[in-house]
Enzyme design. Structure first.
Site, PDB file in Angstrom:
ATOM      1  N   SER A 116       0.828  -1.211   0.000  1.00 26.87           N
ATOM      2  CA  SER A 116       0.000   0.000   0.000  1.00 26.87           C
ATOM      3  C   SER A 116       0.857   1.253   0.000  1.00 26.87           C
ATOM      4  O   SER A 116       1.935   1.279   0.576  1.00 26.87           O
ATOM      5  CB  SER A 116      -0.918   0.032   1.218  1.00 26.87           C
ATOM      6  OG  SER A 116      -1.683   1.229   1.178  1.00 26.87           O
ATOM      7  N   LYS A 170      -3.999  -6.862   3.936  1.00 24.77           N
ATOM      8  CA  LYS A 170      -4.101  -5.744   2.975  1.00 24.77           C
ATOM      9  C   LYS A 170      -5.566  -5.458   2.635  1.00 24.77           C
ATOM     10  O   LYS A 170      -5.980  -4.306   2.490  1.00 24.77           O
ATOM     11  CB  LYS A 170      -3.307  -6.048   1.696  1.00 24.77           C
ATOM     12  CG  LYS A 170      -3.465  -4.984   0.599  1.00 24.77           C
ATOM     13  CD  LYS A 170      -2.835  -3.656   0.982  1.00 24.77           C
ATOM     14  CE  LYS A 170      -3.257  -2.423   0.251  1.00 24.77           C
ATOM     15  NZ  LYS A 170      -3.414  -2.357  -1.143  1.00 24.77           N
ATOM     16  N   HIS A 173      -6.952  -3.564   5.442  1.00 25.75           N
ATOM     17  CA  HIS A 173      -6.386  -2.214   5.330  1.00 25.75           C
ATOM     18  C   HIS A 173      -7.244  -1.372   4.383  1.00 25.75           C
ATOM     19  O   HIS A 173      -7.614  -0.238   4.668  1.00 25.75           O
ATOM     20  CB  HIS A 173      -4.939  -2.293   4.809  1.00 25.75           C
ATOM     21  CG  HIS A 173      -4.379  -0.996   4.321  1.00 25.75           C
ATOM     22  ND1 HIS A 173      -4.724  -0.458   3.096  1.00 25.75           N
ATOM     23  CD2 HIS A 173      -3.516  -0.105   4.872  1.00 25.75           C
ATOM     24  CE1 HIS A 173      -4.102   0.689   2.921  1.00 25.75           C
ATOM     25  NE2 HIS A 173      -3.358   0.924   3.983  1.00 25.75           N
ATOM     26  N   ASN A 174      -7.565  -1.949   3.240  1.00 28.04           N
ATOM     27  CA  ASN A 174      -8.358  -1.204   2.264  1.00 28.04           C
ATOM     28  C   ASN A 174      -9.779  -0.957   2.758  1.00 28.04           C
ATOM     29  O   ASN A 174     -10.357   0.095   2.490  1.00 28.04           O
ATOM     30  CB  ASN A 174      -8.379  -1.943   0.920  1.00 28.04           C
ATOM     31  CG  ASN A 174      -7.099  -1.718   0.128  1.00 28.04           C
ATOM     32  OD1 ASN A 174      -6.057  -1.414   0.707  1.00 28.04           O
ATOM     33  ND2 ASN A 174      -7.156  -1.879  -1.175  1.00 28.04           N
ATOM     34  N   GLU A 177      -9.546   1.856   4.906  1.00 33.80           N
ATOM     35  CA  GLU A 177      -9.336   3.004   3.998  1.00 33.80           C
ATOM     36  C   GLU A 177     -10.694   3.531   3.489  1.00 33.80           C
ATOM     37  O   GLU A 177     -10.952   4.735   3.488  1.00 33.80           O
ATOM     38  CB  GLU A 177      -8.456   2.517   2.845  1.00 33.80           C
ATOM     39  CG  GLU A 177      -8.131   3.489   1.751  1.00 33.80           C
ATOM     40  CD  GLU A 177      -7.267   2.798   0.668  1.00 33.80           C
ATOM     41  OE1 GLU A 177      -6.177   2.293   1.003  1.00 33.80           O
ATOM     42  OE2 GLU A 177      -7.688   2.757  -0.501  1.00 33.80           O
TER      43      GLU A 177
HETATM   44  N1  NDP Z   1      -2.738   1.859  -8.030  1.00 31.53           N
HETATM   45  C1  NDP Z   1      -2.611   1.767  -6.712  1.00 31.53           C
HETATM   46  O1  NDP Z   1      -2.617   2.761  -5.965  1.00 31.53           O
HETATM   47  C2  NDP Z   1      -2.412   0.433  -6.088  1.00 31.53           C
HETATM   48  C3  NDP Z   1      -2.558  -0.737  -6.806  1.00 31.53           C
HETATM   49  N2  NDP Z   1      -2.350  -1.947  -6.210  1.00 31.53           N
HETATM   50  C4  NDP Z   1      -2.494  -3.189  -6.955  1.00 31.53           C
HETATM   51  O2  NDP Z   1      -1.355  -3.363  -7.792  1.00 31.53           O
HETATM   52  C5  NDP Z   1      -1.724  -4.064  -8.978  1.00 31.53           C
HETATM   53  C6  NDP Z   1      -1.347  -3.239 -10.186  1.00 31.53           C
HETATM   54  O3  NDP Z   1      -2.062  -2.018 -10.111  1.00 31.53           O
HETATM   55  P1  NDP Z   1      -1.725  -0.776 -11.044  1.00 31.53           P
HETATM   56  O4  NDP Z   1      -0.273  -0.658 -11.236  1.00 31.53           O
HETATM   57  O5  NDP Z   1      -2.467   0.372 -10.466  1.00 31.53           O
HETATM   58  O6  NDP Z   1      -2.444  -1.226 -12.405  1.00 31.53           O
HETATM   59  P2  NDP Z   1      -2.114  -0.814 -13.907  1.00 31.53           P
HETATM   60  O7  NDP Z   1      -3.425  -0.952 -14.595  1.00 31.53           O
HETATM   61  O8  NDP Z   1      -1.410   0.478 -13.936  1.00 31.53           O
HETATM   62  O9  NDP Z   1      -1.124  -1.954 -14.380  1.00 31.53           O
HETATM   63  C7  NDP Z   1      -1.588  -3.215 -14.561  1.00 31.53           C
HETATM   64  C8  NDP Z   1      -0.464  -4.080 -15.109  1.00 31.53           C
HETATM   65  O10 NDP Z   1      -1.035  -5.356 -15.299  1.00 31.53           O
HETATM   66  C9  NDP Z   1      -0.625  -5.835 -16.570  1.00 31.53           C
HETATM   67  N3  NDP Z   1      -1.609  -6.801 -17.031  1.00 31.53           N
HETATM   68  C10 NDP Z   1      -2.928  -6.641 -17.119  1.00 31.53           C
HETATM   69  N4  NDP Z   1      -3.496  -7.765 -17.583  1.00 31.53           N
HETATM   70  C11 NDP Z   1      -2.496  -8.661 -17.784  1.00 31.53           C
HETATM   71  C12 NDP Z   1      -2.437  -9.995 -18.233  1.00 31.53           C
HETATM   72  N5  NDP Z   1      -3.548 -10.652 -18.561  1.00 31.53           N
HETATM   73  N6  NDP Z   1      -1.235 -10.589 -18.314  1.00 31.53           N
HETATM   74  C13 NDP Z   1      -0.121  -9.935 -17.990  1.00 31.53           C
HETATM   75  N7  NDP Z   1      -0.105  -8.674 -17.529  1.00 31.53           N
HETATM   76  C14 NDP Z   1      -1.282  -8.051 -17.427  1.00 31.53           C
HETATM   77  C15 NDP Z   1      -0.573  -4.590 -17.412  1.00 31.53           C
HETATM   78  O11 NDP Z   1       0.158  -4.826 -18.578  1.00 31.53           O
HETATM   79  P3  NDP Z   1       0.050  -3.803 -19.828  1.00 31.53           P
HETATM   80  O12 NDP Z   1       0.839  -2.617 -19.431  1.00 31.53           O
HETATM   81  O13 NDP Z   1       0.622  -4.570 -20.934  1.00 31.53           O
HETATM   82  O14 NDP Z   1      -1.417  -3.505 -19.988  1.00 31.53           O
HETATM   83  C16 NDP Z   1       0.107  -3.636 -16.446  1.00 31.53           C
HETATM   84  O15 NDP Z   1       1.488  -3.839 -16.422  1.00 31.53           O
HETATM   85  C17 NDP Z   1      -3.228  -4.325  -8.878  1.00 31.53           C
HETATM   86  O16 NDP Z   1      -3.442  -5.585  -8.333  1.00 31.53           O
HETATM   87  C18 NDP Z   1      -3.690  -3.253  -7.896  1.00 31.53           C
HETATM   88  O17 NDP Z   1      -4.866  -3.596  -7.241  1.00 31.53           O
HETATM   89  C19 NDP Z   1      -1.957  -2.040  -4.918  1.00 31.53           C
HETATM   90  C20 NDP Z   1      -1.796  -0.907  -4.173  1.00 31.53           C
HETATM   91  C21 NDP Z   1      -2.025   0.403  -4.669  1.00 31.53           C
HETATM   92  O1  5RP Z   2      -4.904  -0.640  -2.665  1.00 32.16           O
HETATM   93  C1  5RP Z   2      -4.976   0.547  -2.878  1.00 32.16           C
HETATM   94  C2  5RP Z   2      -4.549   1.511  -1.837  1.00 32.16           C
HETATM   95  O2  5RP Z   2      -4.282   0.906  -0.639  1.00 32.16           O
HETATM   96  C3  5RP Z   2      -5.512   1.008  -4.193  1.00 32.16           C
HETATM   97  O3  5RP Z   2      -5.359   2.365  -4.386  1.00 32.16           O
HETATM   98  C4  5RP Z   2      -6.917   0.561  -4.430  1.00 32.16           C
HETATM   99  O4  5RP Z   2      -7.174   0.634  -5.808  1.00 32.16           O
HETATM  100  C5  5RP Z   2      -7.957   1.381  -3.726  1.00 32.16           C
HETATM  101  O5  5RP Z   2      -9.194   0.761  -3.802  1.00 32.16           O
HETATM  102  P1  5RP Z   2     -10.413   1.315  -4.684  1.00 32.16           P
HETATM  103  O6  5RP Z   2      -9.871   1.499  -6.096  1.00 32.16           O
HETATM  104  O7  5RP Z   2     -11.445   0.265  -4.573  1.00 32.16           O
HETATM  105  O8  5RP Z   2     -10.813   2.640  -4.087  1.00 32.16           O
END
Ligand code: NDP
Ligand code: 5RP
Length: 467
Positions: A116, A170, A173-174, A177
């Site tokens: 997070s 986690k 945590h969310n 959140e």
């Molecule tokens: N954004 C946030 O604040 C937070 C996100 N997370 C978690 O982290 C993870 C990534 O989130 P985030 O970086 O925001 O997402 P993005 O949408 O920015 O990135 C997603 C990634 O997943 C890849 N992807 C999607 N589908 C496939 C597939 N079928 N096979 C291989 N690769 C794939 C994409 O590849 P491509 O670039 O080729 O599309 C890209 O690299 C998620 O699980 C999210 O819930 C956790 C904490 C905080």
């Molecule tokens: O994991 C997170 C932060 O801790 C991500 O930002 C998550 O996407 C937040 O949840 P939602 O998109 O459902 O508001």
């Protein structure tokens, strides 16, 4: 998230980081934008595996569900026994339990790690919640400690527990959140509609609150959002954002899991439902003309009302965290995880979205009484809630009288009154259950299980406990 996490890893002394994305152009963009990171790019999973030192460690940051399974399957094909695959995405913990079991059978270690801190935290230091085996933690611990946020001199990472424990924590945590965000949003709404203050003025109130016991990342960014002016209209940005809140699922998972575990996380549930309610424009449109209170809402003493809202927010927030920690305790018992609640509160003090000054108080409470059954009953929180009593009730009354929805505030207060109640109307519910379904009841004055012959002569008989 993935690219920032990779940059964070690469910035640490002695680290060389290999990167792979299914779309190579994204890998190329990252290489072009950050030559300083010294990334080793890979075009295929095999190339990626070949570029890693053994035992290999890979961190996956992709969407939860099918994409995560697809990447794991591809890595398992090119990795060897002893290697470690870490899923840093927001996976649903039963999936992590399943994956950990399946991957372990290949001799490869699988670790589900909640991460997070958003994009910024991934780069500068997130809070990390890894599960998985003790063996994986030996290798992974130093790596994760090197990239995690530091709070009070300690890295915000701990080995939460085995298999899905990290993703479970986690998830909660969310959920917290969601509750925290909804409570802040309700506070904003009440102040705006009660006092007529502008978003910019309310931003200053939040900035002021952020200097006291409410100090937290979410209060800080709320002030930033409320200050923002839309470049194209000159309006406060918050007034031009569509009022329909999205959700990616972790809040709903927290509530679904709590329902299965029988843990009342009412603040988190109301926050999750509030997002759902906001996202039904067709229902909201046809309901707009339904009657509300006759009188306009206006506050006589603005300063006093704002202070009431602050105290109500703090008390409700304490309830939300108390409920969240209850769910973690119940999850640990159900799944056989040895989760140290004090350690969890410590790793949430920095890096994550719910980081807040008062997590230190939660850490203190669990340090003093590790098996504390209800966080609210720790002396620090009891004192805070005592101070908030009258203000909390005034705010909930004001919201109800004004017709302003405050589901998180009011449900938190109801939870509080429920948990402290000497006697609950659950006794009547038991009577009703026994009446229509012979579900039995227990008595306050003697042991055993009983049933009243409701459709007979209404005498009481001893019965088998059917719950
Ligand atoms: N954004 C946030 O604040 C937070 C996100 N997370 C978690 O982290 C993870 C990534 O989130 P985030 O970086 O925001 O997402 P993005 O949408 O920015 O990135 C997603 C990634 O997943 C890849 N992807 C999607 N589908 C496939 C597939 N079928 N096979 C291989 N690769 C794939 C994409 O590849 P491509 O670039 O080729 O599309 C890209 O690299 C998620 O699980 C999210 O819930 C956790 C904490 C905080
Ligand atoms: O994991 C997170 C932060 O801790 C991500 O930002 C998550 O996407 C937040 O949840 P939602 O998109 O459902 O508001």
């Amino acid at each position: 998230m993935g690219s920032n996490l990779a940059r964070n890893l690469a910035s640490r002394e002695g680290n060389t980081v290999a990167i792979f994305n299914r779309s190579y152009e994204k890998t190329q963009t990252l290489l072009d934008e950050h030559p300083e990171a010294g990334f080793v790019p890979a075009r295929t999973y095999q190339e990626f595996a070949n570029s890693l030192q053994k035992p290999r460690t890979a961190i996956i940051m992709v969407k939860a569900g099918g994409p995560t399974d697809a990447v794991i399957d591809s890595l398992v094909e090119v990795f060897e026994p002893g290697d470690i695959i870490v899923d840093g995405g927001n996976a649903y913990f039963p999936d992590t339990i399943r994956r950990e079991k399946a991957v372990r059978e290949t001799g490869i270690n699988f670790v589900g790690a909640g991460i997070s801190g958003g994009e910024e935290g991934a780069l500068t230091g997130p809070s990390i919640m890894p599960g998985g085996s003790d063996e994986s933690w030996i290798t992974l611990g130093p790596i994760l400690k090197s990239i995690a946020a530091i709070a009070e001199g300690e890295p915000c990472v701990t080995h939460v527990g085995h298999d899905g424990a990290g993703h479970f924590v986690k998830m909660v945590h969310n959920g917290i959140e969601y509750a925290d965000m909804q409570l802040i949003a309700e506070a904003y709404d009440l102040i705006r509609r009660g006092t007529g203050k502008s978003p910019a003025e309310i931003a200053e109130i939040f900035a002021e609150w952020n200097k006291g016991e409410l100090e937290s990342y979410l209060i800080e960014i709320t002030a930033e959002v409320l200050r923002q002016v839309d470049a194209s209209t000159g309006q406060p940005l918050v007034d031009v954002i569509l009022d329909q809140a999205g959700a990616k699922g972790t809040g709903a998972w927290t509530v679904q899991t709590a329902l299965s575990l029988g843990v009342p996380v009412s603040g988190i549930a109301e926050a999750t439902f509030a997002r759902s309610l906001s996202s039904h424009p067709e229902q909201r449109a046809v309901s707009r003309d339904l009657p509300g209170p006759e009188e306009e809402f206006s506050v006589e003493d603005t300063e006093a009302f704002i202070e009431d809202v602050r105290l109500a927010l703090y008390a409700s927030k304490i309830v939300a965290y108390s409920q969240g920690f209850d769910e973690i305790r119940a999850g640990a018992a159900e799944y056989g995880w040895n989760i140290d609640l004090g350690a969890i509160s410590k790793i949430w003090r920095g890096g994550c979205i719910i980081r807040a000054q008062f997590l230190n108080r939660i850490a203190d409470a669990y340090a003093e009484t590790p098996d504390l059954p209800v966080l609210l009953t720790a002396p620090y929180f009891t004192e805070a809630i005592t101070r908030a009593q009258a203000p909390w009730r005034r705010v909930v009354i004001a919201a109800a009288e004004a017709g302003i929805p405050a589901p998180a505030f009011s449900s938190s207060l109801s939870y509080y009154d429920g948990i402290r109640a000497d006697r609950l109307p659950a006794a009547l519910v038991q009577g009703q259950r026994d009446f229509f379904g012979a579900h039995t009841y227990k008595r306050v004055d003697k042991p055993g299980t009983f049933h009243t012959l409701w459709s007979g002569d209404r005498t009481e008989i001893e019965a088998e406990d059917t719950h």
